[in-house]
Design a protein around this motif. Sequence first.
Motif, PDB file in Angstrom:
ATOM      1  N   ARG A 392      84.524 111.669  84.025  1.00  0.00           N
ATOM      2  CA  ARG A 392      85.529 111.759  82.744  1.00  0.00           C
ATOM      3  C   ARG A 392      84.755 110.839  81.693  1.00  0.00           C
ATOM      4  O   ARG A 392      84.729 111.461  80.575  1.00  0.00           O
ATOM      5  N   HIS A 411      82.787 119.923  78.311  1.00  0.00           N
ATOM      6  CA  HIS A 411      83.810 120.829  78.342  1.00  0.00           C
ATOM      7  C   HIS A 411      83.971 121.177  79.947  1.00  0.00           C
ATOM      8  O   HIS A 411      84.929 121.233  80.658  1.00  0.00           O
ATOM      9  N   LYS A 412      83.037 121.376  80.642  1.00  0.00           N
ATOM     10  CA  LYS A 412      82.872 121.789  81.977  1.00  0.00           C
ATOM     11  C   LYS A 412      83.352 120.457  82.844  1.00  0.00           C
ATOM     12  O   LYS A 412      84.037 120.706  84.024  1.00  0.00           O
ATOM     13  N   THR A 415      86.890 119.909  82.224  1.00  0.00           N
ATOM     14  CA  THR A 415      87.707 121.143  83.087  1.00  0.00           C
ATOM     15  C   THR A 415      87.778 120.700  84.528  1.00  0.00           C
ATOM     16  O   THR A 415      88.829 120.805  85.221  1.00  0.00           O
ATOM     17  N   ALA A 416      86.657 120.137  85.249  1.00  0.00           N
ATOM     18  CA  ALA A 416      86.407 119.840  86.686  1.00  0.00           C
ATOM     19  C   ALA A 416      87.258 118.526  87.075  1.00  0.00           C
ATOM     20  O   ALA A 416      87.933 118.382  88.010  1.00  0.00           O
ATOM     21  N   GLY A 418      90.075 117.248  85.372  1.00  0.00           N
ATOM     22  CA  GLY A 418      91.056 117.289  84.752  1.00  0.00           C
ATOM     23  C   GLY A 418      92.390 116.392  85.393  1.00  0.00           C
ATOM     24  O   GLY A 418      92.175 115.872  86.351  1.00  0.00           O
TER      25      GLY A 418
END
Length: 611
Positions: A392, A411-412, A415-416, A418
């Motif tokens: 993060r 962004h990836k 997303t992972a 989150g």
Amino acid sequence: MEVKLIGPSPEAPGEGRFATRDESLAGGASASRGASASPLPKRSVQELTPGGGISVLVIDDEPDMREMLAFSLPANEFEVVTADGGRSAVSLLGTRRFDVAITDLKMPGMNGVETVSALRELDPDMEIIVATGYASLETALACMKQGAYDYIRKPYDIAELRHLILRAVEKRRLRSLVPLYEVSCALLSLRTRAEVLAHLGELTLDLVPHQAFRLLLPERGQAELSICPSTDGLEVPPLALRELSRRAIQAQEPVCLVRTSRDWPFVPVDRLGSALAYSLQVGDAPAGCLILLRGVGQPGFSVSELQRGSLFAAQLALALETARLNGELEARVKDLEATREELVKAEKLATVGKLAAGVTHELSNPLAFTKAGLQALSSYSKDVKSLWRTARDAAQELSQKDDPRCKELAHKLLTAAGHETETSIQDVEESAVDAMDGIRRVERLLEELRAVSGGSPVSPAARVDITELLERQVRDTTLCRPFQVETSGPVFAWVGLQDFTSSLKRILSFLCEASPLPQGQPPVPLKVLAGYADGRAFIQLEDSLLTLSEARHAEIFDPRIQADSQSGDTLRLNFGLALAWRLLRRMGADLTASPRPSGGSVFRLVLPAAR
């Protein structure tokens, strides 16, 4: 008044026989049970034979007739006392008693009918024979209506008179069997020593009237006889009682003394006039002494009273021995019941112990693997959480750069890593913690099961100040009851510190849970005492709130399965105080529970003495 004693000479009072003529005449009115009661017992228990020394009162206004009867009746069978008229006989009967009276019918002043009536009123036990020189059947029958036994005509036929006297005494003897049977049944129906002592005065008074009595009995650990308490208020020197009892026991026969006896022991008591002591024998062993006392002004004890008292003393000795045996039997029965309860308790624990050993063996290895897996999962969850935080942070750094590829990578990563990932990681971590808590509870349960099965190691014994240990325990904030510790100082015991501490904590926790404080009421402290008794250290816990029923008392030391007190629909294993009892017994200590006299319960721990 002329009173003459003719017959065999009485023996010395100190030898257990009756006193001399002057001694036996000392005294006045006889003892009475009440204002309306007869001063003498209503029935006799005398068992005389022709050679038993029958006392005969001869009443006649003719001196020659009195002398003739006195010398004609065999001296080895009869003790003859003479009186010159009815009034003289009444006066004489106020000082002593007789088995039979022979009264003339025609006498000046008080005739035969009046004499019979007066004598029967004074002594309902005495048999009276009326003698007359006149063939007056009506007068003789009038005397018999007043209570005379029979009549005989003058001049006397000595053989017939002797036979009539013996018949009168035999009638008296047979009549005495009923009260003797009644008193024996009443005495032998008493099961305890306390019951015998409570009814002794009443039963004795039914057979031998007296002013007071004293009972001396042997006590365990005492060299001399103990004087049982009395409520009559008469002050009697203990040394005199023990001296008189010593004489009776040594002679193994009754000892009768009057105030004028040369060896009268009750000095300087002025209120006593005569004493009669019986040795209580059980086999060859003396079981005590019964002493009957009469006051000054009361008649001395008669031969018939001595004999009925002897029978009563034999029954009393048997009753006391029976009460002693009953007491020993009850004590042994209680010991057997306690032993049976211990065996039942031990058998239950052994059964639970076998089950516990099997459960412990079956669960130990899987539990160890599960615990290791949970520890690894907890460690992995921490590593994943750390990796998630790193991802993060890296995404946040990359998202701030102008390079499109960095923004795409950020962004990836976001997303992972989150919110759902964070929640999953948190759930795994909390589940691992909860599972470890469950594992610890299972481990504690297995530890208790090992203790029940005897598989846990015994903590080494040492010299422990239980007062200091108590003070530390009662300061435990997890306990919901206040405690009041009372001790005079350090109290040392030889115990295994770990096992004893565990047991003590279990007991205190049990008392706090079993008797919670009522809502809205001030705290009621649990009283804790520590000290020494019979060379051993003890702890006593007094709980005024906990009332144990018989069923509840039996439960507290037995493992059992019960509904959970909080959920109500879940079953849980409740060891109660079984583990504490088991651990304490392993170190030579004991734990008991009993009702508190003023309400509540008392738990008492008796510990091995410190070396």
